[in-house]
Design an enzyme around this catalytic site. Sequence first.
Site: not given
Ligand code: BES
Ligand code: MN
Length: 507
Positions: A267, A341
């Site tokens: 990230k 997931r």
């Molecule tokens: N924990 C995150 C989701 C999230 C992101 C919650 C920002 C709150 C704020 C999750 O593990 C994630 O990174 N999801 C990705 C999925 C994508 C790679 C398909 C997302 O939401 O960007």
């Molecule tokens: Mn994630």
Amino acid sequence: MNFELKSLELAKADHERCDALIVLVPDAGGHKTRPGTGVLERLLAESLTAGDLETKAGKLLSLYRHPGVAATRVVLAGAGDASARQIRAAVGAAVSALKGSNVKRLCLCFAFTPTEASVQAAVKAIADASYIYTTTKSKPEGRKLQKVLVGVPDAGAMDQALVRSAAAVAGIELAKEWANRPANHATPAMLADAARALGKLPRIRCEILGPREVTKLGMGAFLAVAKGSEEPLRFIVLHYDGASRAAAPVVLIGKGITFDTGGISIKPAPEMDEMKFDMCGAASVLGVFRALADLKPAINVVGLIPACENLPDGRAIKPGDVVTSLSGQTIEILNTDAEGRLVLCDALTYAERFKPRAVVDIATLTGACVIALGGVRSGMFASDDDLADDLSAAGESSLDLCWRMPLDDEYAEGLKTHFADVANVAGRAGGAVTAAKFLQRFSAKFAWAHLDIAGTAWKSGAAKGATGRPVGLLLDYLQAQARKTMPVVPKKAPRAAAVRKTVRKAA
Ligand code: BES
Ligand code: MN
Ligand code: ZN
């Protein structure tokens, strides 16, 4: 913090000794028509007539050491239409306004006849607005508030409402505490210790599985996520035994990523600290069990928490890696940041062994859900309409709202791949839904719902911190389920003659 209930009319509240007294004042029409003679009653009437007190929820008028009033501070707080939602807003505003002052004893009373819902909303709002995180401060300045007295016309009638909301507050605050802790103070092992401590409470048992047991079970998806971290994973299993052994349990599954860097699909740096909140689903499950021990509903509940970190490393999973889940389905991990997931799918398969009446997973799963619903309502997905209706109703009654989202099969198209049974990501479009479609593949054997709490579990910015959601929703859901299976026995037993008559008719 200690909550107490007392039969107290507004007229008598003049004499109530406390550091602060909050009086909730609804829009015209909600008041008592009888003109009062007490000091507070007169103050209220005069300030309303003068237009100095507005009754819109959130509007306040404050007094200090007013003659004839025993309370040091008085806050007259507009309560709008006196709905639970507006009471929450009113109490939140009043308690926040008092936050700087040294209020140890608070008294709350109503310029109208409160319902059970009014009392519950008020108690939860007082707790929420006065909560202070202290665990990792060197000189903790904790909550000053020690005692809250809720004044109602008939204390006996509101007893249950107070007990229930105090239990919910204990659960919500435990969830906030664990969610707020930074990742180095809330590792998978520490979460397991917290669960073990809950296992000492009445009717609660706890089992902890480590890397060896999880490998033996074959949770290949969960193991894949944990591989990049030096912190060993934990799989937490909590049981609340409130009903007979034969009664099928509700299973709650909480996503417990104690820190989500994204892994190799790393990230960006800004706001990455907030990924310590990626275990808010897990924290909500811990909070629910804490409250169940107090509430003692007649229901069986199982809590499952797959807990690990998602880190980049020489041993971490790479985009394109294929792993085999506990269900036997193979998964192509196209994006290591879609890790939630992966840990949840193995927990969902594990849930099958309990032959559950329903399974609800709770996860900070997608940024897309934050875009879709913001911080007001959690995203709710369900394969079962009754379960969806029950969760919606629990959201409304607890003011911990959710909104049902779609699960049309067309949304699953993007999860197709040539290299495994399913991919862990689809395109950007409908990201909250495609994540739910992935989970649905692992929940065919029971009634299932998924709560995406990415937008509701914590607040960013100046008020950064966990909200304790959706503990309130889950508790109202479980209590409603307990009432459904074990209906409240009517106070008056039917007369013997009447019973005999029905028996004869039935024969
Ligand atoms: N924990 C995150 C989701 C999230 C992101 C919650 C920002 C709150 C704020 C999750 O593990 C994630 O990174 N999801 C990705 C999925 C994508 C790679 C398909 C997302 O939401 O960007
Ligand atoms: Mn994630
Ligand atoms: Zn995550």
